[in-house]
Design an enzyme around this catalytic site. Structure first.
Site, PDB file in Angstrom:
ATOM      1  N   ASP A   1       0.942  -1.228  -0.003  1.00 25.78           N
ATOM      2  CA  ASP A   1      -0.120   0.075   0.108  1.00 25.78           C
ATOM      3  C   ASP A   1       0.824   1.213  -0.134  1.00 25.78           C
ATOM      4  OD1 ASP A   1      -2.771  -0.911   0.279  1.00 25.78           O
ATOM      5  OD2 ASP A   1      -2.212  -1.773   2.092  1.00 25.78           O
TER       6      ASP A   1
HETATM    7  C1  BGC Z   1      -0.463   2.396   5.940  1.00 24.05           C
HETATM    8  C2  BGC Z   1       0.322   1.182   5.629  1.00 24.05           C
HETATM    9  C3  BGC Z   1      -0.541   0.027   5.665  1.00 24.05           C
HETATM   10  C4  BGC Z   1      -1.683   0.120   4.919  1.00 24.05           C
HETATM   11  C5  BGC Z   1      -2.767  -0.805   5.208  1.00 24.05           C
HETATM   12  C6  BGC Z   1      -1.284   2.416   4.462  1.00 24.05           C
HETATM   13  O1  BGC Z   1      -2.077   3.668   4.447  1.00 24.05           O
HETATM   14  O2  BGC Z   1       0.329   3.489   6.134  1.00 24.05           O
HETATM   15  O3  BGC Z   1       1.482   1.169   6.701  1.00 24.05           O
HETATM   16  O4  BGC Z   1       0.144  -1.347   5.760  1.00 24.05           O
HETATM   17  O5  BGC Z   1      -2.249   1.519   4.781  1.00 24.05           O
HETATM   18  O6  BGC Z   1      -3.704  -0.679   3.988  1.00 24.05           O
HETATM   19  C1  NOJ Z   2      -1.825  -4.199   5.294  1.00 22.12           C
HETATM   20  C2  NOJ Z   2      -2.886  -4.374   4.248  1.00 22.12           C
HETATM   21  O1  NOJ Z   2      -3.944  -4.840   4.946  1.00 22.12           O
HETATM   22  C3  NOJ Z   2      -2.520  -5.348   3.205  1.00 22.12           C
HETATM   23  O2  NOJ Z   2      -3.454  -5.202   2.423  1.00 22.12           O
HETATM   24  C4  NOJ Z   2      -1.088  -4.686   2.465  1.00 22.12           C
HETATM   25  O3  NOJ Z   2      -1.032  -5.599   1.391  1.00 22.12           O
HETATM   26  C5  NOJ Z   2      -0.041  -4.540   3.483  1.00 22.12           C
HETATM   27  N1  NOJ Z   2      -0.424  -3.658   4.444  1.00 22.12           N
HETATM   28  C6  NOJ Z   2       1.298  -4.012   2.743  1.00 22.12           C
HETATM   29  O4  NOJ Z   2       1.007  -2.657   2.543  1.00 22.12           O
END
Ligand code: BGC
Ligand code: NOJ
Length: 825
Positions: free
Chosen positions: A484
């Site tokens: 993400d």
């Molecule tokens: C957060 C990431 C996280 C992700 C989860 C982002 O916006 O900052 O660290 O893993 O969202 O969806």
């Molecule tokens: C947490 C999120 O839930 C997942 O969808 C994502 O792949 C990881 N963060 C890595 O950013």
């Protein structure tokens, strides 16, 4: 240092001090009613959706930590204490918390009075049962008062903690006999209420928070408890709570058992009220209360829950030379898979239950670890997820479990999302042999009028990648891929802009994201996932389509080798300027973990596999797991987005992101490197980190999303600060993927389209292993021996004494047990 121990025979983790390095929690409920409960009874409950239907209130990120819960207070002649120590925090004479499969037992003792509280949500029941057993263990009679306490949330958890101008005037309760009803908004638009009851007479109650606690007191010193009696307060607006008060006298050795129930009830609109048109119709609530109002019924409910888990955990059980592996596979990893399947990333002690519902990619991946447990529920879930897809194969990134509708504020355009649907549907078919899911009519964007069979959803998923390629023939990175925080189109220099949903004016005209930035991670995920789609088409006799899809996969593999091979590992991406990301040529972030495992498992190139595995070991591995990238970013790279906003060593910037560690474990095992695979597995598997719980901090029985990497603290001159420290426990794709890694890739027992494949890739030192697997209506008693001490390779397989060709056990479906002997060599 440990703070408890595993009790494997009871499938419990026993916590022996309330001062754990972080609250260590458990989940109650597996269907509609869910509770989070910490080892000191903190936490909260909700029905289906932690945001839209929150039942009790919790205070995230509070000082002190873990505030809000179901608390029992005892005032024993001025000594005030809780069985779970918090919130009063009176030093107890003894304390123990047992977190088990769907239940938690907390036991405290003070001044010869013991209180054991068992918390659980029975199967098929919308309520949390709390049985309190009080025992006078001294030699004198004891008279004391007991107070229960729960604080109602006004249903919508986000509104509840922001909209005070309204909320302070809407709270409504009813009290009848020993039951306190919470009915805010029930008169008007809500058809549901909650109740808190006890199966005995009470000597008083409180329903108004300020009366019970006192405006300037806290959970640790409620004024009603200090005064030793309730106020019979009646909430009218402000903050409704529920507290029962009872005076109890116990002779020496005497025991008193009370059963409390926190329940949730939905009513048909025409039956909401009694004849007066305003009093709650309590028929349903009373029937619910009747179900668990005696210790005998509670015992039966608990036995039912245990039987449920016996059955689920009986589907796959293993006996390996390593107790910690057995503990993970047979108990805790499977248990965590159920929790992640149920809750996705919505509600934990790190996920507030407000921000994110079910993730498209997350929930599809959760199916991989859960599908063998209850395939029917997996099927239903896959259909819910696919229903939020768009006709072109793109999809909403998240949806709310209560409404099952996509979240428009986050939208779509996450480049990896569609591919995970292919993987979950394939996993479902492999487990069940139920090909009919492909014929299921599934809507697009929840619109049944444009529904298409599931097979068509797989097709648009596959071609969504093929139709969105960049200059090197690699998939466009879009707003983000699995990571993400790799946001190659965001270019944000303004605080507060979301890295995923912000549209840079630069790209507004081209649909919101760069048509140059490409994701190698998605390319390799495509070559890894795609063959499943091809196998499905072949099975259906659609050979032309299969050949067409295979050609796309082959082309992608070529594009990867031509443009994304960096000499010793695979690149991570091309950014919007057309520059390489994750290359030896980069100043920082030269190697990334994400594309490597899928590339290896796609059989792109044998020499590349060897080099990649070596590079991973050299550049990414640490004693606490594999870091996500190396070297960590030490400054902000605007073209990469969120990833470089994290200090090095944390989260997606060179943290040990356990989810993708599993992909490498799988890949090493796949490539025959059983020792290497097991090394990475044991670096992060919770049971293996138990000994260092003081460093690791989070629960030693479940995976967390992230462990501080080797670079943590480097930028502030404290290299290694928090290296090995866990965060974001419970809700992570790590649960499913590590279940896949250990059971399917290392122990090598994997459901496949045509049967059960046995192909272990284990430490060479192992003599073998045993396993029991229920699969498509038969039981397989598997014994693997490893006389030549190899890591991988199956020399012979016999089933019921007869040799078979290859290593795929047929699906017998005859309800019988078949004994399988596998010899490695
Ligand atoms: C957060 C990431 C996280 C992700 C989860 C982002 O916006 O900052 O660290 O893993 O969202 O969806
Ligand atoms: C947490 C999120 O839930 C997942 O969808 C994502 O792949 C990881 N963060 C890595 O950013």
């Amino acid at each position: 240092m440990k703070f408890g121990y595993f009790d494997d025979s009871n499938r419990e983790y026993v916590i022996t001090t309330p001062r754990t390095p972080y609250p260590w929690i458990n989940y109650l409920g597996t269907q509609g009613f869910f509770s989070l409960i910490s080892n000191t009874a903190g936490g909260y409950s909700f029905y289906k959706d932690a945001r839209l239907r929150r039942i009790t209130r919790y205070r995230y990120n509070n000082v002190p930590i873990d505030m809000g819960g179901r608390y029992f207070y005892i005032n024993d002649n001025g000594t005030i204490w809780n069985p779970g120590w918090s919130p009063v925090k009176t030093e107890l004479d003894s304390y123990e918390c047992r977190h088990g499969m769907g239940y938690t037992i907390i036991k405290g003792k003070k001044n010869d009075l013991s209180a054991e509280v068992t918390f659980f949500v029975p199967q098929d029941y919308d309520g949390e049962v709390q049985q309190v057993v009080l025992k006078n263990e001294g030699s004198n009679e004891k008279t004391f008062s007991l107070f229960s306490f729960a604080e109602w949330c006004l249903w919508d958890a986000q509104d509840d903690c922001t909209n005070f101008q309204r909320n302070f005037s809407t709270g409504r309760v009813e009290v009848k006999d020993s039951t306190i009803y919470h009915k805010t908004e029930y008169r008007d638009r809500r058809d549901h209420f909650a109740f808190y009851t006890v199966n005995d007479t009470i000597d008083g109650y409180d329903t108004d928070r300020d009366s019970f606690i006192g405006l300037y007191n806290g959970f640790h010193n409620p004024q009603a408890v200090e005064a030793g009696k309730a106020n019979n307060s009646f909430a009218d607006g402000w903050s409704p709570v529920a507290s029962h008060y009872k005076k109890i006298t116990l002779a020496p050795g005497e025991t008193k058992t009370l059963v409390f129930i926190l329940g949730y009830v939905e009513m048909p609109v025409d039956k909401k009220f009694e004849a007066d048109g305003k009093t709650i119709n309590k028929e349903k609530a009373l029937a619910m209360i009747e179900q668990y109002n005696t210790p005998e019924k509670v015992a039966a409910g608990l036995a039912g829950l245990k039987a449920y888990w016996d059955k689920l955990l009986g589907i796959l059980s293993v006996d390996t030379p390593d107790d910690k592996v057995n503990r993970m596979v047979n108990i805790w990893n499977q248990y965590q898979c159920m929790v992640t399947f149920n809750l996705s990333r919505s509600a934990s002690y790190f996920e507030s239950g407000i921000g994110r519902g079910m993730g498209f990619r997350d929930s599809n991946q959760d199916v991989l670890g859960f599908v063998h447990q209850i395939p029917d529920r997996a099927r239903e879930r896959i259909i819910d997820i696919a229903s939020t897809q768009f006709p072109d194969g793109g999809c909403y990134h998240q949806y709310q479990p209560l409404t099952k509708k996509g979240n428009a504020d986050i939208g779509g355009d996450f480049s990896d999302d569609p591919l995970w649907l292919i993987l979950s549907v394939s996993a479902y078919i492999k487990e069940t042999g139920d090909w009919s899911i492909l014929d299921e009519m599934v809507p697009y964007d929840n619109d049944m009028s444009i529904a298409q069979p599931m097979l068509e959803h797989l097709k648009v998923s596959f071609y969504h990648i093929v139709n969105n390629l960049g200059p090197h023939g690699l998939p466009l990175a879009m707003r983000a891929d699995w990571n993400d925080c790799v946001n190659l189109s965001c270019f944000s220099d303004t605080p507060g802009e979301s890295f995923q949903t912000y549209t840079n004016p630069k790209f507004a005209a081209e649909g919101g994201y760069s048509k140059i930035a490409e994701s190698v991670m998605v390319a390799t995920l495509f070559t890894y996932t795609g063959p499943n789609y091809v196998s499905i088409l072949k099975h259906l006799g659609k050979d032309d389509e299969a050949a067409k899809a295979q050609a796309e996969i082959d082309k992608m593999k070529k594009n990867i080798m031509d443009s994304a091979w960096d000499g010793n590992w695979f690149l991570r991406a091309y950014d919007a300027n057309g520059e390489k990301m994750g290359s030896k040529e980069c100043e920082e972030g030269q190697i990334f973990i994400e594309p490597q495992g899928f590339a290896i498992m796609s059989d792109i190139d044998a020499d590349a596999t060897k080099k990649t595995l070596a590079a991973i070991d050299e550049r990414l591995n640490t004693k606490h797991g594999l870091v996500l990238n190396n070297p960590a970013f030490t400054k902000y790279y605007i073209q990469y987005g969120e990833i470089s906003t994290y200090p090095g060593g944390y989260k997606e910037n060179a943290g040990i992101f356990t989810h993708n560690n599993a992909w490498i474990i799988c890949a090493a095992a796949y490539a025959g490197e059983g020792d290497q695979a097991f090394k990475y597995y044991s670096e992060i598997a919770p049971a293996f980190t138990e000994e260092t719980s003081d460093l690791h901090k989070t629960e030693p029985y479940v995976y967390g999303q992230m462990i501080g990497g080797k670079d943590a603290g480097a930028d502030i001159g404290q290299t290694g600060k928090n290296f090995g420290q866990g965060k974001n426990s419970w809700l992570t794709g790590t649960a499913a993927w590590n279940m896949v890694a250990i059971s399917q890739y290392i122990l090598g027992i994997a459901a496949d389209f045509d049967g059960l494949r046995i192909d272990p890739s284990i430490p060479a030192a192992w003599d073998g292993l045993k396993a029991k697997r229920e699969f498509r209506g038969a039981t397989y008693d598997i014994k693997v021996s490893n006389p030549n001490h190899v890591c991988k390779g199956v020399k012979s397989v016999t089933v019921d004494g007869n040799a078979i060709e290859g290593n795929i056990l047929p699906a017998f479906g005859d309800g019988k047990t078949h004994s399988v002997e596998v010899v490695m060599g």
